[in-house]
Design a protein around this motif. Structure first.
Motif, short mmCIF file in Angstrom:
data_model
loop_
_atom_site.label_atom_id
_atom_site.label_comp_id
_atom_site.label_asym_id
_atom_site.label_seq_id
_atom_site.Cartn_x
_atom_site.Cartn_y
_atom_site.Cartn_z
N LEU A 155 -3.39 11.90 36.87
CA LEU A 155 -2.25 12.79 36.62
C LEU A 155 -2.76 14.21 36.35
O LEU A 155 -2.00 15.17 36.45
CB LEU A 155 -1.41 12.31 35.44
N SER A 156 -4.05 14.32 36.03
CA SER A 156 -4.68 15.63 35.79
C SER A 156 -4.66 16.51 37.04
O SER A 156 -4.70 17.74 36.92
CB SER A 156 -6.14 15.43 35.35
N LYS A 157 -4.61 15.89 38.20
CA LYS A 157 -4.69 16.68 39.45
C LYS A 157 -3.55 17.69 39.55
O LYS A 157 -3.74 18.80 40.08
CB LYS A 157 -4.69 15.74 40.65
N ALA A 158 -2.36 17.34 39.09
CA ALA A 158 -1.23 18.27 39.17
C ALA A 158 -1.46 19.49 38.28
O ALA A 158 -1.02 20.59 38.60
CB ALA A 158 0.06 17.56 38.77
N PHE A 159 -2.16 19.32 37.16
CA PHE A 159 -2.49 20.45 36.30
C PHE A 159 -3.44 21.41 37.03
O PHE A 159 -3.28 22.63 36.95
CB PHE A 159 -3.14 19.96 35.00
N THR A 160 -4.42 20.84 37.73
CA THR A 160 -5.35 21.66 38.49
C THR A 160 -4.63 22.41 39.60
O THR A 160 -4.87 23.60 39.83
CB THR A 160 -6.47 20.77 39.08
N ALA A 161 -3.72 21.71 40.29
CA ALA A 161 -2.94 22.36 41.34
C ALA A 161 -2.11 23.50 40.78
O ALA A 161 -2.02 24.58 41.38
CB ALA A 161 -2.03 21.33 42.02
N ALA A 162 -1.51 23.30 39.60
CA ALA A 162 -0.71 24.35 38.97
C ALA A 162 -1.57 25.57 38.64
O ALA A 162 -1.14 26.72 38.81
CB ALA A 162 -0.04 23.82 37.71
N ALA A 163 -2.80 25.31 38.18
CA ALA A 163 -3.71 26.42 37.86
C ALA A 163 -4.03 27.24 39.11
O ALA A 163 -4.03 28.48 39.08
CB ALA A 163 -4.99 25.86 37.23
N VAL A 164 -4.31 26.56 40.22
CA VAL A 164 -4.60 27.27 41.47
C VAL A 164 -3.39 28.09 41.91
O VAL A 164 -3.52 29.26 42.30
CB VAL A 164 -5.00 26.27 42.58
N LEU A 165 -2.20 27.51 41.84
CA LEU A 165 -1.00 28.21 42.30
C LEU A 165 -0.62 29.37 41.38
O LEU A 165 0.00 30.33 41.84
CB LEU A 165 0.15 27.22 42.43
N GLN A 166 -1.00 29.31 40.12
CA GLN A 166 -0.81 30.48 39.26
C GLN A 166 -1.61 31.67 39.81
O GLN A 166 -1.12 32.81 39.83
CB GLN A 166 -1.26 30.17 37.84
N ASN A 189 -11.66 12.43 44.83
CA ASN A 189 -11.66 13.20 43.58
C ASN A 189 -12.38 14.55 43.66
O ASN A 189 -11.90 15.53 43.09
CB ASN A 189 -12.25 12.36 42.44
N PRO A 190 -13.54 14.63 44.33
CA PRO A 190 -14.23 15.92 44.37
C PRO A 190 -13.42 17.07 44.98
O PRO A 190 -13.72 18.24 44.73
CB PRO A 190 -15.48 15.61 45.21
N ASN A 191 -12.38 16.77 45.77
CA ASN A 191 -11.49 17.84 46.23
C ASN A 191 -10.98 18.66 45.05
O ASN A 191 -10.97 19.89 45.08
CB ASN A 191 -10.30 17.25 47.00
N TYR A 192 -10.55 17.96 44.02
CA TYR A 192 -9.96 18.64 42.87
C TYR A 192 -11.02 19.19 41.92
O TYR A 192 -10.74 20.09 41.13
CB TYR A 192 -8.95 17.73 42.18
N GLN A 193 -12.23 18.69 42.01
CA GLN A 193 -13.33 19.31 41.27
C GLN A 193 -13.68 20.67 41.90
O GLN A 193 -13.96 21.64 41.20
CB GLN A 193 -14.54 18.37 41.26
N VAL A 194 -13.63 20.73 43.22
CA VAL A 194 -13.84 22.00 43.93
C VAL A 194 -12.76 23.00 43.53
O VAL A 194 -13.05 24.18 43.28
CB VAL A 194 -13.85 21.78 45.46
N LEU A 195 -11.52 22.55 43.45
CA LEU A 195 -10.42 23.44 43.05
C LEU A 195 -10.62 23.97 41.63
O LEU A 195 -10.33 25.14 41.35
CB LEU A 195 -9.09 22.70 43.14
N PHE A 211 -18.04 12.11 35.91
CA PHE A 211 -17.56 13.48 35.85
C PHE A 211 -16.08 13.52 36.24
O PHE A 211 -15.68 12.96 37.25
CB PHE A 211 -18.36 14.39 36.79
N VAL A 212 -15.26 14.20 35.42
CA VAL A 212 -13.80 14.11 35.62
C VAL A 212 -13.08 15.46 35.60
O VAL A 212 -11.86 15.50 35.80
CB VAL A 212 -13.16 13.19 34.55
N SER A 213 -13.77 16.56 35.38
CA SER A 213 -13.07 17.84 35.24
C SER A 213 -12.42 18.25 36.56
O SER A 213 -13.07 18.33 37.60
CB SER A 213 -14.05 18.93 34.78
N GLY A 214 -11.13 18.53 36.49
CA GLY A 214 -10.38 18.93 37.68
C GLY A 214 -9.59 17.81 38.30
O GLY A 214 -8.49 18.02 38.81
N ASP A 215 -10.13 16.59 38.27
CA ASP A 215 -9.45 15.47 38.93
C ASP A 215 -8.91 14.42 37.96
O ASP A 215 -7.90 13.77 38.26
CB ASP A 215 -10.40 14.79 39.93
N ALA A 216 -9.55 14.23 36.81
CA ALA A 216 -9.12 13.16 35.90
C ALA A 216 -9.52 13.43 34.46
O ALA A 216 -9.68 12.50 33.68
CB ALA A 216 -9.70 11.82 36.37
#
Length: 514
Positions: free
Chosen positions: A112-123, A206-212, A277-282
């Motif tokens: 569910l963390s992925k949506a937070f990362t997406a929101a950060a990118v879109l900001q 998962n690494p997609n969202y780590q890259v983000l 490792f979970v930052s960005g994805d989980a």
């Protein structure tokens, strides 16, 4: 003269002023009564809505209690919101350290963390600092995939998980050493191979969202966790929410997240979560109360109210699948626009989560569990039941009692063990039968007995074939303990039977292949 003047004044007052003031008097009371009637109508509507939500709250509460009583799930927390109204925010059961679960009990929310990362990118897109269709290398110059197409991967493709990266090209769970920060993630990805051309296929990775997360760091010049806290967590007043880089940080002396559970013979067993490792994805830990605020904000993609973190245009982009395609993954959400649903699950080895938004009805639901992935523990059915309630339907509560599964699996293991020991003790009788049958039949039966051990060894490959995910045997065992136990016991006993029979044949010098 004085009398005539009095009559004139009186007639003038009656003719002109009395009607004027009577008109004003009538308008005053008309407006007053209209305001009163409107107020009563609004109050009635509010009361009806409040009563309806209270009724739903009681029904959901009763449903969860009934479902938990018929399961072995140790505990959960739930948040149900309708626009800005919190219908139900509550905890059930206990944590591994025997504390009652409440609305502010922390849970690892996993993906569910992925949506937070997406929101950060879109900001940052909203601020004009990122263009979704620019290549990733524009923001992370060190980003390099072991493929000439790697430099073509765009930010949008990474958000929609159509970057071409996948587990079979970069098995993140099987790394000998997990990265310790986002810089190490980017460094490790230099050995990654694309599993498809960018933009051509969906691969949940998962690494997609780590890259983000690293893009956010590079563009904002802030650590990812700091950025989340400053621009998303704090504005939403999510006081008990934080982001970690590695799972071990969940349980350190600063955060004290209780250990979660796996299931053995259907029973929950406290187990240490494997470190990864979970930052960005989980990497986010949150509570039901905080997630209620997150869902309420996500519901503002439509309507007059404004989100505290994103403009309506960018919230809509976040919640939409890629344009002009058949892909259904939005940005941190699985999207079904025709069904008016946004959904995402989160799976760890000792924690799980489920989240849904019913965009047409204005409801958001999140469930946080302190038990991990297990094929016989249907977390989604809890979400489905609550979705039925808020949609005015009757939820299904039928399920087999948990003791039945435990009894069945124990009996099955005992049967396997009994039959295996029986075959081991009857090796002499087998030898007598061997001399009476064709040799090819004996060797065929021997090969058949090796099927369980072969199947056991092939489990990681079968998981990859059917799911596309690459997971080692240790982690598969944590998810499917009982399955591995059954196949493993059958495999070991049958292997032992084959070995003993071969030894017996060798001793009697009758090993022949016809």
């Amino acid at each position: 003269m004085d009398f005539d003047f009095f009559v004139l004044v009186t007639n003038t007052f009656i003719k002109y002023l009395v009607p004027y003031y009577m008109h004003k008097f009538k308008l005053f009371y008309i407006h007053k009564y209209l305001r009163l009637i409107c107020g009563l109508v609004l109050l009635q509507a509010f009361s009806d809505n409040t009563f309806a939500q209270q009724s739903k709250s009681k029904e959901i509460d009763s449903y969860i209690k009934q479902r938990l009583a018929n399961s072995n799930i140790p505990g959960l927390a739930v948040a149900v919101v309708h626009s800005d109204t919190f219908v139900l925010v509550k905890g059930y059961g206990k944590t591994a350290d025997d504390k009652q679960i409440g609305a502010n009990t922390p849970f690892a929310i996993a993906s569910l963390s992925k949506a937070f990362t997406a929101a950060a990118v879109l900001q940052l897109v909203q601020a004009g600092k990122i263009d979704l269709d620019n290549p990733v290398v524009k923001y992370i110059p060190a980003f390099s995939i072991n493929s000439p197409l790697g430099k073509q991967i765009t930010v949008r493709q990474v958000l929609h998980q159509i970057s071409g990266m996948g587990d079979t090209g970069y098995p993140e769970f099987n790394l000998k050493k997990q990265p310790q920060n986002l810089d190490e993630v980017i460094k490790n990805l230099t050995s990654a191979k694309l599993v498809s051309e960018p933009g051509k296929a969906f691969h949940y990775h998962n690494p997609n969202y780590q890259v983000l997360a690293k893009i956010v760091e590079e563009v904002s010049h802030e650590q990812f966790s700091t950025y989340l806290n400053k621009h998303i967590i704090s504005p939403l007043q999510m006081a008990h929410t934080y982001n970690a880089e590695n799972v071990s940080q969940f349980f350190d002396n600063t955060h004290h997240l209780p250990q979660g559970y796996i299931y053995v013979l259907g029973k929950p067993v406290v187990t240490k979560e494997p470190d990864w490792f979970v930052s960005g994805d989980a990497g986010i830990v949150s509570t039901a109360a905080d997630m209620a605020k997150w869902l309420s904000d996500q519901l503002k993609a439509k309507g007059a109210d404004s989100s505290a973190i994103l403009g309506q245009k960018y919230m809509a982009i976040m919640q939409s699948p890629p344009p002009n395609s058949n892909f259904t993954y939005a940005m941190g959400w699985h999207a079904n626009p025709q069904g008016h649903v946004l959904y995402h699950s989160g799976i760890m080895w000792t924690y799980s989560s489920q989240q849904i938004i019913l965009t047409d009805k204005g409801y958001g639901i999140v469930l946080l569990f302190n038990g991990g992935a297990n094929m016989l523990t249907d977390y989604y059915s809890f979400l489905e039941g609550i979705k039925d309630i808020v949609s005015g339907q009757k939820p299904s509560t039928s399920s087999l009692p948990p003791w039945l599964y435990t009894t069945a699996i124990v009996l099955f293991l005992l049967i396997i063990l009994t039959l295996g020991i029986r075959r081991i003790l009857r090796v002499k009788q087998w030898y007598r039968n061997y001399n009476k049958r064709s040799a090819w039949k004996t060797w065929l039966y021997m090969l058949i007995r090796l099927v369980p051990i072969i199947l056991l060894l092939l489990i990681p490959y079968l998981v990859t074939v059917f799911s596309g995910r690459v997971i080692n045997m240790q982690k598969i065992t944590l998810m499917y303990v009982d399955v591995v136990l059954v196949i493993g016991l059958a495999g070991v006993l049958n292997l032992l039977i084959v070995v003993l029979r071969l030894i017996y044949l060798a001793k009697h010098k009758v090993v022949t292949i016809q």
